[in-house]
Design a protein around this motif. Structure first.
Motif, PDB file in Angstrom:
ATOM      1  N   ILE A 152      -0.171  99.436  18.318  1.00  0.00           N
ATOM      2  CA  ILE A 152      -0.178  99.790  17.095  1.00  0.00           C
ATOM      3  C   ILE A 152      -0.331  98.758  15.903  1.00  0.00           C
ATOM      4  O   ILE A 152       0.400  97.688  16.330  1.00  0.00           O
ATOM      5  CB  ILE A 152       0.881 101.030  16.733  1.00  0.00           C
ATOM      6  N   GLN A 153      -0.505  98.788  14.845  1.00  0.00           N
ATOM      7  CA  GLN A 153      -0.663  97.979  13.767  1.00  0.00           C
ATOM      8  C   GLN A 153      -0.513  98.544  12.332  1.00  0.00           C
ATOM      9  O   GLN A 153      -1.100  99.541  12.464  1.00  0.00           O
ATOM     10  CB  GLN A 153      -2.251  97.143  13.946  1.00  0.00           C
ATOM     11  N   ALA A 154       0.183  97.528  11.592  1.00  0.00           N
ATOM     12  CA  ALA A 154       0.436  98.061  10.360  1.00  0.00           C
ATOM     13  C   ALA A 154      -1.173  98.012   9.497  1.00  0.00           C
ATOM     14  O   ALA A 154      -1.924  97.281   9.971  1.00  0.00           O
ATOM     15  CB  ALA A 154       1.528  97.259   9.515  1.00  0.00           C
ATOM     16  N   SER A 155      -1.060  98.704   8.319  1.00  0.00           N
ATOM     17  CA  SER A 155      -2.297  98.806   7.672  1.00  0.00           C
ATOM     18  C   SER A 155      -2.704  97.532   7.039  1.00  0.00           C
ATOM     19  O   SER A 155      -1.830  96.754   6.873  1.00  0.00           O
ATOM     20  CB  SER A 155      -2.377  99.914   6.756  1.00  0.00           C
ATOM     21  N   ALA A 156      -4.037  97.297   6.593  1.00  0.00           N
ATOM     22  CA  ALA A 156      -4.364  96.243   6.175  1.00  0.00           C
ATOM     23  C   ALA A 156      -4.545  96.465   4.475  1.00  0.00           C
ATOM     24  O   ALA A 156      -5.153  95.649   3.919  1.00  0.00           O
ATOM     25  CB  ALA A 156      -5.865  95.545   6.577  1.00  0.00           C
ATOM     26  N   VAL A 157      -4.351  97.509   3.944  1.00  0.00           N
ATOM     27  CA  VAL A 157      -4.241  97.821   2.636  1.00  0.00           C
ATOM     28  C   VAL A 157      -3.502  96.766   1.598  1.00  0.00           C
ATOM     29  O   VAL A 157      -2.610  96.519   2.104  1.00  0.00           O
ATOM     30  CB  VAL A 157      -3.523  99.291   2.394  1.00  0.00           C
ATOM     31  N   SER A 158      -4.243  96.349   0.861  1.00  0.00           N
ATOM     32  CA  SER A 158      -3.591  95.336   0.077  1.00  0.00           C
ATOM     33  C   SER A 158      -3.667  95.449  -1.581  1.00  0.00           C
ATOM     34  O   SER A 158      -3.031  94.545  -2.138  1.00  0.00           O
ATOM     35  CB  SER A 158      -4.389  93.915   0.255  1.00  0.00           C
ATOM     36  N   SER A 159      -3.835  96.776  -1.816  1.00  0.00           N
ATOM     37  CA  SER A 159      -3.765  97.108  -3.215  1.00  0.00           C
ATOM     38  C   SER A 159      -2.921  98.102  -3.454  1.00  0.00           C
ATOM     39  O   SER A 159      -2.864  99.245  -2.598  1.00  0.00           O
ATOM     40  CB  SER A 159      -5.278  97.565  -3.746  1.00  0.00           C
ATOM     41  N   LEU A 160      -2.171  98.446  -4.362  1.00  0.00           N
ATOM     42  CA  LEU A 160      -1.174  99.587  -4.721  1.00  0.00           C
ATOM     43  C   LEU A 160      -1.944 100.822  -4.955  1.00  0.00           C
ATOM     44  O   LEU A 160      -1.452 101.765  -4.412  1.00  0.00           O
ATOM     45  CB  LEU A 160      -0.203  99.195  -5.778  1.00  0.00           C
ATOM     46  N   ASP A 161      -2.819 100.578  -5.522  1.00  0.00           N
ATOM     47  CA  ASP A 161      -3.800 101.760  -5.747  1.00  0.00           C
ATOM     48  C   ASP A 161      -4.286 102.397  -4.677  1.00  0.00           C
ATOM     49  O   ASP A 161      -4.584 103.735  -4.687  1.00  0.00           O
ATOM     50  CB  ASP A 161      -5.191 101.107  -6.583  1.00  0.00           C
ATOM     51  N   ASP A 162      -4.207 101.667  -3.717  1.00  0.00           N
ATOM     52  CA  ASP A 162      -4.683 102.426  -2.167  1.00  0.00           C
ATOM     53  C   ASP A 162      -3.529 102.818  -1.245  1.00  0.00           C
ATOM     54  O   ASP A 162      -3.856 103.073  -0.370  1.00  0.00           O
ATOM     55  CB  ASP A 162      -5.602 101.501  -1.609  1.00  0.00           C
ATOM     56  N   ALA A 163      -2.332 102.448  -1.717  1.00  0.00           N
ATOM     57  CA  ALA A 163      -1.131 102.721  -0.776  1.00  0.00           C
ATOM     58  C   ALA A 163      -0.824 104.406  -0.871  1.00  0.00           C
ATOM     59  O   ALA A 163      -0.586 104.912  -1.784  1.00  0.00           O
ATOM     60  CB  ALA A 163      -0.138 101.777  -1.341  1.00  0.00           C
ATOM     61  N   SER A 164      -0.119 104.628   0.286  1.00  0.00           N
ATOM     62  CA  SER A 164       0.423 105.765   0.662  1.00  0.00           C
ATOM     63  C   SER A 164       1.905 105.410   0.853  1.00  0.00           C
ATOM     64  O   SER A 164       2.261 104.559   1.696  1.00  0.00           O
ATOM     65  CB  SER A 164      -0.316 106.512   1.790  1.00  0.00           C
ATOM     66  N   VAL A 165       2.914 106.201   0.420  1.00  0.00           N
ATOM     67  CA  VAL A 165       4.181 105.892   0.408  1.00  0.00           C
ATOM     68  C   VAL A 165       5.155 107.361   0.781  1.00  0.00           C
ATOM     69  O   VAL A 165       4.555 108.223   0.606  1.00  0.00           O
ATOM     70  CB  VAL A 165       4.997 105.412  -0.864  1.00  0.00           C
ATOM     71  N   SER A 166       6.269 106.812   1.396  1.00  0.00           N
ATOM     72  CA  SER A 166       7.182 108.025   1.803  1.00  0.00           C
ATOM     73  C   SER A 166       8.538 107.694   1.268  1.00  0.00           C
ATOM     74  O   SER A 166       9.171 106.718   1.357  1.00  0.00           O
ATOM     75  CB  SER A 166       7.251 108.167   3.307  1.00  0.00           C
ATOM     76  N   PHE A 167       9.054 108.325   0.485  1.00  0.00           N
ATOM     77  CA  PHE A 167      10.298 108.141  -0.329  1.00  0.00           C
ATOM     78  C   PHE A 167      11.548 108.907  -0.034  1.00  0.00           C
ATOM     79  O   PHE A 167      12.812 108.801  -0.613  1.00  0.00           O
ATOM     80  CB  PHE A 167       9.922 108.435  -1.872  1.00  0.00           C
ATOM     81  N   GLN A 168      11.537 109.364   1.216  1.00  0.00           N
ATOM     82  CA  GLN A 168      12.593 110.231   1.903  1.00  0.00           C
ATOM     83  C   GLN A 168      13.010 111.273   1.079  1.00  0.00           C
ATOM     84  O   GLN A 168      12.696 112.486   1.526  1.00  0.00           O
ATOM     85  CB  GLN A 168      13.664 109.193   1.995  1.00  0.00           C
ATOM     86  N   SER A 169      13.731 111.350   0.000  1.00  0.00           N
ATOM     87  CA  SER A 169      13.967 112.450  -0.723  1.00  0.00           C
ATOM     88  C   SER A 169      14.287 112.147  -2.190  1.00  0.00           C
ATOM     89  O   SER A 169      14.754 110.969  -2.610  1.00  0.00           O
ATOM     90  CB  SER A 169      15.143 113.229  -0.063  1.00  0.00           C
ATOM     91  N   ILE A 170      14.014 112.886  -3.254  1.00  0.00           N
ATOM     92  CA  ILE A 170      14.451 112.753  -4.435  1.00  0.00           C
ATOM     93  C   ILE A 170      15.931 112.554  -4.752  1.00  0.00           C
ATOM     94  O   ILE A 170      16.421 111.769  -5.419  1.00  0.00           O
ATOM     95  CB  ILE A 170      13.791 113.792  -5.325  1.00  0.00           C
TER      96      ILE A 170
ATOM     97  N   ASP B  91       2.102 109.703  -2.700  1.00  0.00           N
ATOM     98  CA  ASP B  91       3.494 109.808  -2.509  1.00  0.00           C
ATOM     99  C   ASP B  91       3.796 111.209  -1.705  1.00  0.00           C
ATOM    100  O   ASP B  91       3.499 112.223  -1.989  1.00  0.00           O
ATOM    101  CB  ASP B  91       4.118 109.665  -3.921  1.00  0.00           C
ATOM    102  N   ARG B  92       4.476 110.983  -0.535  1.00  0.00           N
ATOM    103  CA  ARG B  92       4.972 111.924   0.109  1.00  0.00           C
ATOM    104  C   ARG B  92       6.427 111.758   0.785  1.00  0.00           C
ATOM    105  O   ARG B  92       6.958 110.676   0.691  1.00  0.00           O
ATOM    106  CB  ARG B  92       4.054 112.535   1.406  1.00  0.00           C
ATOM    107  N   ALA B  93       7.168 112.762   1.191  1.00  0.00           N
ATOM    108  CA  ALA B  93       8.391 112.884   1.808  1.00  0.00           C
ATOM    109  C   ALA B  93       8.671 113.248   3.153  1.00  0.00           C
ATOM    110  O   ALA B  93       8.535 114.586   3.267  1.00  0.00           O
ATOM    111  CB  ALA B  93       9.636 113.263   0.810  1.00  0.00           C
ATOM    112  N   TYR B  94       7.859 112.322   3.987  1.00  0.00           N
ATOM    113  CA  TYR B  94       7.646 112.747   5.643  1.00  0.00           C
ATOM    114  C   TYR B  94       9.067 112.644   6.193  1.00  0.00           C
ATOM    115  O   TYR B  94       9.205 113.755   6.893  1.00  0.00           O
ATOM    116  CB  TYR B  94       6.902 111.590   6.068  1.00  0.00           C
ATOM    117  N   GLY B  95       9.999 112.096   5.826  1.00  0.00           N
ATOM    118  CA  GLY B  95      11.421 112.059   6.152  1.00  0.00           C
ATOM    119  C   GLY B  95      11.965 111.283   7.444  1.00  0.00           C
ATOM    120  O   GLY B  95      10.931 111.387   8.467  1.00  0.00           O
ATOM    121  N   ASP B  96      12.995 110.770   7.279  1.00  0.00           N
ATOM    122  CA  ASP B  96      13.719 110.219   8.508  1.00  0.00           C
ATOM    123  C   ASP B  96      13.058 109.362   9.289  1.00  0.00           C
ATOM    124  O   ASP B  96      12.033 108.427   8.696  1.00  0.00           O
ATOM    125  CB  ASP B  96      14.243 111.569   9.395  1.00  0.00           C
ATOM    126  N   VAL B  97      13.210 108.907  10.492  1.00  0.00           N
ATOM    127  CA  VAL B  97      12.406 107.951  11.295  1.00  0.00           C
ATOM    128  C   VAL B  97      10.859 108.091  11.390  1.00  0.00           C
ATOM    129  O   VAL B  97      10.339 107.089  11.751  1.00  0.00           O
ATOM    130  CB  VAL B  97      13.215 107.893  12.517  1.00  0.00           C
TER     131      VAL B  97
END
Length: 265
Positions: free
Chosen positions: A150-168, A190-196
């Motif tokens: 597996i390999q981390a993404s090659a996304v290089s712009s914040l505008d194209d980034a997807s993030v997980s913030f755990q919980s509000i 932005d989504r909270a997929y959670g945990d590991v």
């Protein structure tokens, strides 16, 4: 968190970590959705189940027999022995999911050498998935019986980034809610997929950032080699290279400095 090259010892340690994950799955999965699951509350008001305890005991039993000179630091039974070579274990990360019948939970097993995780295994048996890495050996997962790098993404712009913030609530309790809103305002999704699971999605290239607060070493140690060997980066939320700062920022590597700036300006 500077890594060292893969050695024969690390190969043997990775093999052991994978066997530990097998032993953990044998304890945890049969108790998932069990009608007689025993649940109690710890001093910090978090939950613990009989599966958490049995899983950590199984891992410790093998380590005490096969690595008697190594230390162990587990969520349920604390630390013992050496901190030079220390196995760091979360028997069930996502206990709240486990006890509610949500399959997003897993066992986290790491070997840290002088505080730097060099081997990591994450097993999520309810999903039929496992991820692993050792320094210098790449990051891998299984889908069915076939291992896949597996390999981390090659996304290089914040505008194209997807993030997980755990919980509000977690970010709010840390006094970082404004930072979360700032991050959310600069990214694609932005989504909270959670945990590991969030860290494994990052290592597979499906996310560009995961951040958490009020985390212990056992909450993140196993993810570090997997993210790092996939080409990503993990630090504390302020950029410090440590797993002991009670916070973590994991990224695809390319956007790490951008996220650090967003979170800390």
């Amino acid at each position: 968190m500077t890594a060292s090259p893969l050695t024969d010892d690390l190969r043997h340690d990775l093999d052991l970590a994978l066997r530990l994950a097998d032993a953990a799955d044998a304890q945890s999965l049969p108790r998932f959705e069990a009608a007689d699951l025993e649940i109690s509350t710890k001093a910090d008001n978090s939950h613990v189940t009989d599966a958490d305890l049995a899983t950590e005991r199984a891992i410790r039993s093998i380590l005490e027999a096969e690595r008697p000179d190594d230390g162990i630091f587990g969520e349920e039974f604390g630390a013992q022995g050496s901190t030079h070579r220390q196995w760091i274990v979360d028997p069930i990360d996502g206990t709240a999911n486990f006890l509610r019948g949500v399959p997003l939970w897993g066992t986290m097993i790491a070997l840290a050498v002088d505080g730097v995780p060099q081997v990591g295994v994450v097993s999520m048996p309810a999903l039929g998935r496992r991820w692993w890495a050792a320094t210098g050996a790449g990051a891998w997962t299984t889908v069915g019986a076939e291992p896949r790098r597996i390999q981390a993404s090659a996304v290089s712009s914040l505008d194209d980034a997807s993030v997980s913030f755990q919980s509000i609530a977690q970010w709010s309790d840390a006094g970082r809610l404004d930072s979360l809103l700032k991050v959310a305002g600069h990214v694609w999704r932005d989504r909270a997929y959670g945990d590991v699971y969030s860290y494994m999605l990052l290592a597979e290239g499906r996310l560009e950032m995961v951040a958490e607060f009020d985390v212990k070493e056992y909450d993140i140690a196993a993810a570090v080699p997997i993210v790092r060997e996939a080409g990503g980066r993990m630090t504390a939320a302020d950029g410090t290279e440590t797993i002991s700062a009670r916070s973590t920022l994991a990224t695809n590597g390319r956007l790490h400095d951008d996220f650090l700036q967003l979170m800390n300006d």
